[in-house]
Design a protein around this motif. Structure first.
Motif, PDB file in Angstrom:
ATOM      1  N   SER A   1      33.651   4.137  65.995  1.00 15.26           N
ATOM      2  CA  SER A   1      33.480   5.458  65.397  1.00 15.26           C
ATOM      3  C   SER A   1      32.079   5.619  64.829  1.00 15.26           C
ATOM      4  CB  SER A   1      34.543   5.705  64.330  1.00 15.26           C
ATOM      5  OG  SER A   1      34.283   4.912  63.205  1.00 15.26           O
TER       6      SER A   1
ATOM      7  N   PHE B   1      35.204  11.679  65.221  1.00  8.48           N
ATOM      8  CA  PHE B   1      35.045  12.330  63.915  1.00  8.48           C
ATOM      9  C   PHE B   1      33.603  12.733  63.583  1.00  8.48           C
ATOM     10  CE2 PHE B   1      34.499  11.637  59.208  1.00  8.48           C
ATOM     11  CZ  PHE B   1      35.148  12.787  58.804  1.00  8.48           C
TER      12      PHE B   1
ATOM     13  N   GLU C   1      39.611   9.571  65.843  1.00 12.27           N
ATOM     14  CA  GLU C   1      38.898   8.771  64.867  1.00 12.27           C
ATOM     15  C   GLU C   1      37.452   8.555  65.309  1.00 12.27           C
ATOM     16  OE1 GLU C   1      40.374   7.743  61.969  1.00 12.27           O
ATOM     17  OE2 GLU C   1      38.362   7.126  61.400  1.00 12.27           O
ATOM     18  N   VAL C   2      37.293   8.196  66.577  1.00 17.81           N
ATOM     19  CA  VAL C   2      35.955   7.890  67.080  1.00 17.81           C
ATOM     20  C   VAL C   2      35.125   9.162  67.210  1.00 17.81           C
ATOM     21  CG1 VAL C   2      34.682   6.823  68.988  1.00 17.81           C
ATOM     22  CG2 VAL C   2      36.805   5.807  68.194  1.00 17.81           C
TER      23      VAL C   2
END
Lengths: 260, 581
Positions: B463, B415, B412-413
């Motif tokens: 993120s 991305f 997620e981070v």
């Protein structure tokens, strides 16, 4: 953007009973199907235009103009190919098949507009109540209206989510369809998750408002067939009856037309 | 409370008739290891008003859901003990049937409204109980007048403002004439004045109509109207007592993780006993003690502030006569002119629908002006596009669930960095750094959806941080978090600012602005009506009120004494006691 077509107004069409309007939409389709020749569709077309005008629903048609134009174009092309006549017109087309294509295109537009008149002038609740009054179980009707209501909610969460992902650098403008599908994943997962979360709260709120507490339920909306309803229905029934008679007599057809 | 609403106002009736009796209630959600409620016992008499407070995870919402049998009928799990409402056990019947006696208003006003117009929304509950049409109409008129939304008749709920929606939700519950009303954080998403509107309704309900009320609330100032306060922590009832007694227990509140009130905190810090609670009491006590505010100390405070502002860097974002009109014809921004300088912490305030978020979305190019201009680094956003600006200006959305989609926190981070095709080593380093700054180091392999709301919020911030933006925009970063989580989030924001990030945040929480912002923009109907430091802005109580805002009680209290102080600590440092003067 919004999936809601209801126009908050109080026109003659709005005041008609939901059942009348549903019957009207159905009868319009029946009458249209009786004729092949576009000229014979003119009375119905005029009546449909009148309904749209009274309801103020032209703006809803404008909202879906892209779909209408695409469907009309493809219908004109397809029906010219898929029917044959005897009088040559131009290249592969005959006068009869051309007339028939015009008829089928009108049919599509008219069916869509009569549906549009119905949903532009009838609230979700009225529509469902109308269906219930003609025999649909309440729970089925409610489920139906909930599904209809969910659409705008999902629409607005798609907008927020795509903004969130675009600000993280997601670019959805790619040619390759597979790659494009992959890029939609960051949109789809949050849309699903937030819709599921929402429906959960919705279900809780529903139970907490006593949904299904009693076997018998009352309705705040009054459904009443008034004189205007009977007049409109009577007129529509006569119109359809005349159309059927004409059809049986072979009037309003296109001589020499072969359909596949 | 049958006929209660129409009854003439009379003296307060708290009878000894028990309305709610909870006995040794223990509950565990299916699939969870620990109990959400552990041996809760409490009772409420008819007409009493209880406010339940506590940190997230304390079991407050679970308790609310137990009141009408949503627990255990809707949420399955293991229950022991019992809840009786006017003697009737909640588990012996269905939720739907209970709802005739117990009405629940939920926090999320979007999800609890489902009709296409206001009247149908209010009558929905009555329809389920087969109330006859004339009676429905009469009751509907009565409740919409009662909560003050009669002028909105015929409107679709989706077109109403947040405060109006919540009032409608309350009206639709009251129409069923419940004798007990439970509200689960009904004001969390509302601006301060709409909040007061909701509280005003609840107060009237209790005072005149012997409705028994239980409300879950995060904000202590709003609890003042209650008869009793219950403090919960880890599923246990820590303290149940009369409102004023509990509010005076500043230390206990802080240790439980609930914001203590500023006024008693201040007097406690000054070593006083028998602490005053309200603004009036505070002012009276202050004058009684003949304390004074030291002019030189106050001047030093404002001078330091001015110096800090002067030390800010170059202009990063500038709006020049910015207009924005949506497709629907709604003019959301009207000639907004403002600038954001490097190193600033800018708070954007305003009522729901005042244009705060629309303005913030112009800063990173999510929205483009329909008139005027937005310049980022001196160039119009229109010429740069969101992809480019997004690398410099990060935007954290209000609801973390609108952006989280990966299976692990790491993915997620990572991305944004992956989208920008950075080398894998660089990505790893950035993710590690971002997670460290939000305090989630070691959580790389976790599923982000399994985290708490504040955990997910942190993942969302990380993120955005991973792309190393100069400017970080946070849309309502503290909404839906409890007091200590709010503090944690804002302390994080402050650390990021110290490390060089410029911060812009949109908020409803006035105390957050008082304690964390360096500059403030106040918006009303798409216009900027006030700009300045928090101290300057909060000194204009009346103009804030016009924008449906109000400063925290403590700031009000200091305003009444002629100076604007933002925190009790700050004020305590500027007091001259009567004798020394």
């Amino acid at each position: 953007m919004s999936g809601d077509f209801y126009i908050d107004n109080n026109s003659f069409m709005h005041r008609l009973d939901a059942r009348t309007k549903m019957a009207l939409a159905f009868l319009t389709v029946v009458a249209i199907l009786m004729f092949e020749h576009p000229v014979w569709l003119m009375p119905i077309t005029c009546l449909s235009l009148l309904q749209l005008y009274i309801a103020g629903a032209f703006r809803n048609l404008r909202r879906i103009r892209f779909i209408l134009i695409m469907m009309s174009l493809s219908s004109m092309i397809l029906w010219n190919f898929f029917s044959n006549g005897v009088t040559p017109l131009w290249w592969k087309f005959e006068v009869e098949s051309f007339l028939f294509a015009v008829n089928r295109t009108l049919l599509i537009v008219l069916v869509i507009s009569s549906g549009m008149v119905l949903i532009s002038t009838t609230r979700n609740e009225e529509l469902v109540l109308g269906l219930i009054k003609i025999g649909l179980p309440y729970r089925v009707g409610f489920a139906l209206s909930t599904a209809l209501r969910l659409l705008p909610t999902i629409g607005s969460s798609i907008i927020t989510i795509s903004q969130a992902q675009r600000s993280r650098g997601l670019d959805l403008h790619v040619k390759n369809p597979l790659e494009r599908l992959r890029r939609f994943l960051p949109l789809l997962v949050p849309v699903f998750i937030s819709t599921i979360r929402n429906t959960n709260t919705f279900a809780m709120a529903l139970e907490s408002k006593g949904f299904g507490a009693r076997d018998k339920r009352s309705y705040y909306l009054k459904m009443e067939m008034k004189r205007a309803d009977y007049l409109v229905l009577g007129f529509a029934l006569v119109f359809v009856a005349v159309s059927i008679v004409l059809r049986l007599k072979g009037i309003g057809q296109i001589p020499g037309l072969t359909r596949f | 409370m049958s006929d209660a609403i129409s009854a003439a106002p009379q003296a307060r009736v708290v009878t000894m008739e028990p309305a709610v009796q909870i006995t040794d209630l223990t509950y565990r959600y299916r699939g969870e290891k620990t109990e959400a409620l552990k041996g809760i016992s409490l009772s409420l008499n008819r007409g009493e008003f209880l406010v339940v407070m506590g940190p997230s995870g304390a079991g407050k919402s679970t308790l609310a859901a137990a009141m009408n049998g949503l627990i255990p009928n809707f949420f399955k799990g293991k229950i022991a003990g019992e809840v009786r409402i006017f003697g009737q056990k909640t588990t012996e019947t269905t939720v739907a049937r209970n709802s005739e006696t117990v009405g629940i208003v939920f926090q999320d006003f979007e999800a609890q409204l489902f009709s296409t117009n206001l009247e149908l929304e209010v009558t929905f509950g009555m329809e389920n109980f087969g109330v006859d049409r004339d009676e429905m109409h009469a009751r509907m008129e009565e409740v919409i007048n009662y909560v003050g939304i009669a002028h909105l008749k015929g409107r679709a709920p989706s077109t109403l403002s947040g405060g109006q929606k919540q009032k409608l939700a309350i009206a639709s519950v009251l129409a069923m004439k419940p004798r007990v009303v439970v509200m689960d954080e009904p004001t969390t998403d509302l601006d301060p004045i709409s909040k007061m509107g909701v509280f005003e309704i609840t107060r009237r309900l209790c005072e005149h109509h012997d409705t028994t009320l239980m409300m879950i609330e995060h904000e202590t100032e709003e609890a003042l109207y209650a008869d009793k306060i219950a403090l919960m922590q880890d599923g246990r009832l820590i303290r149940l007592g009369p409102t004023r007694e509990v509010l005076r227990d500043v230390d206990l509140m802080r240790s439980v993780g609930v914001a203590p009130l500023g006024i008693p905190s201040f007097f406690k810090r000054m070593g006083e006993g028998d602490l005053p609670i309200t603004v009036d009491e505070g002012v009276a006590r202050f004058n009684e003690l003949s304390w004074k505010v030291s002019a030189p100390a106050y001047q030093k405070l404002t001078e330091n502030e001015a110096a800090a502002r002067a030390g800010l860097g170059e202009v990063l974002i500038r709006c020049d006569g910015l207009d924005h009109t949506y497709d629907t014809g709604l003019k959301a921004l009207d000639a907004v002119t403002c600038e954001v300088r490097r190193g600033d912490v800018l708070a954007i305030l305003g009522q729901n629908g005042s244009g705060k978020t629309t303005l913030a979305k112009h800063f990173n190019g999510l929205l483009m002006p329909t008139g005027g201009e937005v310049l980022v680094d001196g160039k119009p956003t229109r010429d740069q596009g969101i992809f480019k600006i997004g690398q410099k200006i990060g935007y954290v959305f209000q609801n973390p669930d609108h952006q989280i989609f990966s299976e692990t926190v790491f993915d997620e981070v990572a991305f944004s960095s992956r989208l920008r095709k950075l080398p894998e080593d660089e990505i790893k380093a950035r993710v590690a750094q971002a997670l460290a700054s939000v305090g989630l180091t070691g959580m790389e392999k976790e599923d982000p959806f399994s985290l708490t709301k504040s955990g997910r919020q942190r993942v969302a911030v990380a993120s955005v941080l991973a792309s190393k933006p100069d400017v970080l925009i946070l849309d309502e970063p503290t909404t839906g978090l409890d007091y200590s989580e709010q503090r944690g989030m804002m302390d994080l924001v402050q650390r990021l600012n110290k490390a060089g990030s410029t911060i812009i945040f949109v908020t409803h929480h006035m105390w957050v602005v008082a304690e964390y912002a360096r500059s403030v923009i106040v918006m009303k109907e798409g216009r900027v009506i006030l700009q300045g430091t928090p101290r300057e802005v909060f000194s204009h109580g009346d103009r804030l009120h016009d924008a449906f805002l109000r400063p925290p009680h403590f700031v009000d209290f200091s305003n009444r004494l002629g100076h604007t102080f933002l925190t009790p600590e700050e004020m305590a440092g500027c007091i001259v006691r009567g004798m020394e003067a």
